[in-house]
Design a protein around this motif. Structure first.
Motif, short mmCIF file in Angstrom:
data_model
loop_
_atom_site.label_atom_id
_atom_site.label_comp_id
_atom_site.label_asym_id
_atom_site.label_seq_id
_atom_site.Cartn_x
_atom_site.Cartn_y
_atom_site.Cartn_z
N LEU A 1 0.83 -1.21 0.00
CA LEU A 1 0.00 0.00 0.00
C LEU A 1 0.86 1.25 0.00
O LEU A 1 0.61 2.20 -0.75
CB LEU A 1 -0.93 0.01 1.21
CG LEU A 1 -1.85 1.23 1.31
CD1 LEU A 1 -2.94 1.18 0.24
CD2 LEU A 1 -2.48 1.33 2.69
N LEU A 2 1.89 1.27 0.84
CA LEU A 2 2.74 2.45 0.93
C LEU A 2 3.49 2.70 -0.38
O LEU A 2 3.72 3.86 -0.76
CB LEU A 2 3.71 2.32 2.10
CG LEU A 2 3.06 2.35 3.49
CD1 LEU A 2 4.10 2.14 4.57
CD2 LEU A 2 2.29 3.65 3.72
N ASP A 3 3.85 1.63 -1.09
CA ASP A 3 4.48 1.80 -2.40
C ASP A 3 3.53 2.49 -3.38
O ASP A 3 3.96 3.30 -4.22
CB ASP A 3 4.90 0.45 -2.98
CG ASP A 3 6.17 -0.10 -2.33
OD1 ASP A 3 6.89 0.69 -1.69
OD2 ASP A 3 6.43 -1.31 -2.47
N LEU A 4 2.25 2.17 -3.28
CA LEU A 4 1.25 2.75 -4.17
C LEU A 4 0.81 4.15 -3.74
O LEU A 4 0.41 4.98 -4.56
CB LEU A 4 0.01 1.84 -4.21
CG LEU A 4 0.20 0.44 -4.78
CD1 LEU A 4 -1.00 -0.43 -4.39
CD2 LEU A 4 0.34 0.51 -6.30
N TYR A 5 0.90 4.38 -2.43
CA TYR A 5 0.25 5.52 -1.78
C TYR A 5 0.84 6.86 -2.22
O TYR A 5 0.12 7.83 -2.42
CB TYR A 5 0.42 5.36 -0.27
CG TYR A 5 -0.69 5.90 0.60
CD1 TYR A 5 -1.83 6.46 0.06
CD2 TYR A 5 -0.57 5.87 1.98
CE1 TYR A 5 -2.83 6.96 0.89
CE2 TYR A 5 -1.55 6.36 2.81
CZ TYR A 5 -2.67 6.90 2.25
OH TYR A 5 -3.65 7.38 3.08
N GLU A 6 2.17 6.91 -2.41
CA GLU A 6 2.81 8.20 -2.67
C GLU A 6 2.33 8.81 -3.98
O GLU A 6 2.25 10.02 -4.12
CB GLU A 6 4.33 8.05 -2.67
CG GLU A 6 5.04 9.38 -2.69
CD GLU A 6 6.50 9.28 -2.29
OE1 GLU A 6 7.21 10.27 -2.49
OE2 GLU A 6 6.92 8.21 -1.80
N ASP A 7 2.01 7.97 -4.97
CA ASP A 7 1.56 8.48 -6.26
C ASP A 7 0.04 8.48 -6.38
O ASP A 7 -0.49 8.78 -7.45
CB ASP A 7 2.14 7.62 -7.39
CG ASP A 7 3.66 7.73 -7.45
OD1 ASP A 7 4.19 8.83 -7.21
OD2 ASP A 7 4.32 6.70 -7.71
N ALA A 8 -0.66 8.18 -5.29
CA ALA A 8 -2.13 8.09 -5.34
C ALA A 8 -2.73 9.48 -5.10
O ALA A 8 -3.22 9.79 -4.02
CB ALA A 8 -2.63 7.10 -4.29
N ASN B 1 -2.73 11.80 10.02
CA ASN B 1 -2.27 10.42 10.18
C ASN B 1 -1.82 9.81 8.86
O ASN B 1 -1.36 8.67 8.84
CB ASN B 1 -3.35 9.56 10.83
CG ASN B 1 -3.31 9.64 12.35
OD1 ASN B 1 -2.30 10.01 12.94
ND2 ASN B 1 -4.41 9.29 12.99
N LYS B 2 -1.99 10.52 7.77
CA LYS B 2 -1.45 10.06 6.49
C LYS B 2 0.08 10.04 6.59
O LYS B 2 0.67 10.98 7.14
CB LYS B 2 -1.88 11.03 5.39
CG LYS B 2 -1.72 10.57 3.96
CD LYS B 2 -2.13 11.71 3.03
CE LYS B 2 -2.38 11.24 1.60
NZ LYS B 2 -3.67 10.53 1.48
N PRO B 3 0.76 9.01 6.09
CA PRO B 3 2.22 9.01 6.16
C PRO B 3 2.81 10.27 5.53
O PRO B 3 2.22 10.88 4.63
CB PRO B 3 2.62 7.75 5.39
CG PRO B 3 1.43 6.85 5.51
CD PRO B 3 0.23 7.77 5.49
N GLU B 4 3.99 10.64 6.00
CA GLU B 4 4.55 11.94 5.60
C GLU B 4 4.84 12.03 4.10
O GLU B 4 4.57 13.07 3.48
CB GLU B 4 5.83 12.20 6.40
CG GLU B 4 6.35 13.61 6.26
CD GLU B 4 7.51 13.89 7.21
OE1 GLU B 4 8.47 14.54 6.74
OE2 GLU B 4 7.46 13.46 8.38
N ALA B 5 5.38 10.98 3.51
CA ALA B 5 5.74 11.05 2.09
C ALA B 5 4.51 11.28 1.20
O ALA B 5 4.51 12.20 0.37
CB ALA B 5 6.50 9.80 1.66
N PRO B 6 3.42 10.49 1.32
CA PRO B 6 2.25 10.78 0.51
C PRO B 6 1.57 12.10 0.88
O PRO B 6 0.94 12.73 0.02
CB PRO B 6 1.31 9.59 0.74
CG PRO B 6 1.85 8.88 1.91
CD PRO B 6 3.30 9.18 2.00
N THR B 7 1.71 12.53 2.13
CA THR B 7 1.18 13.84 2.51
C THR B 7 1.86 14.93 1.69
O THR B 7 1.21 15.80 1.09
CB THR B 7 1.40 14.10 4.01
OG1 THR B 7 0.58 13.22 4.76
CG2 THR B 7 1.06 15.53 4.38
#
Length: 215
Positions: A73-80, A109-115
């Motif tokens: 999920l985190l791999d996908l999340y940054e570009d979502a 609470n969203k991880p910092e990188a995708p934020t």
């Protein structure tokens, strides 16, 4: 003039479609049914690890899969970011708050990188003097530590927290900060059952709330 700290998902942005799409890739790879948008919305608010836990529980998957599913999920999340939208009035509101001299920050609470990725997507990365994500500190909301740390990073002083959910209300209460509840986000509890100082359903109203808060 004061410090105004915002939650992100369900407050400034409606990111549920992107979160749903990313989560469904993870579920599809596990061979189970995908989420619809209302179900995905109901899982949002406590950070990516809890989102995965709720997905696992809802599909009866082995809890031992959590780390693998979370990493995917985190791999996908940054570009979502491409299905995410700003709530109406957000840009004008942020302009008005900055023009009034308020100092703005993010505590989510969203991880910092995708934020930071979604802030760049909307060209909002320079609007906020501090950005605290769900993995910036060892603890997440509703622990008040991230909100209090964000407040300190912005210089302290009179402050207002703006959010949409039960988690946000509990965090503001634990941090002893006034809370403005945005009612069009992801909360599941009736408005009158959530502790709040102010309530609004459109960002046109927030500059006046801030003026009253810091009068």
């Amino acid at each position: 003039m004061g410090v105004i700290i915002f939650d992100l998902d369900g407050t400034l942005i409606d990111s549920a479609p992107d979160i749903c799409a990313a989560g469904n890739i993870v579920l599809r790879d596990q061979g189970v049914a995908e989420m619809d948008l209302p179900e995905a919305r109901s899982f949002i608010g406590s950070g990516a690890p809890i989102l995965i836990e709720r997905m696992i529980a809802a599909r009866g998957l082995d809890p031992a899969l959590k780390d693998t599913m979370l990493a995917q999920l985190l791999d996908l999340y940054e570009d979502a970011v491409h299905l995410t939208t700003l709530y109406p009035g957000v840009t004008d509101c942020l302009d008005a708050l900055a023009d009034a001299g308020h100092i703005l920050g993010i505590c989510t609470n969203k991880p910092e990188a995708p934020t930071k990725s979604v802030l760049r997507h909307f060209d909002m990365q320079d609007r906020f003097g501090a950005v605290f994500g769900g993995d910036t500190l060892p603890v997440r909301k509703p622990d008040p530590a991230p909100l209090l740390a964000c407040h300190r990073a912005l210089g302290g002083g009179p402050a207002l927290y703006v959010g949409d959910s039960e988690v946000d209300a509990a965090t503001a209460q634990a941090a002893a900060l006034p809370f403005a509840l945005f009612t069009r986000g992801y909360r599941k509890t009736p408005v009158d059952e959530l502790p709040h100082t102010y309530v609004f359903d459109h960002f046109d109203a927030l500059p006046d709330i801030a003026a009253r808060c810091f009068a």
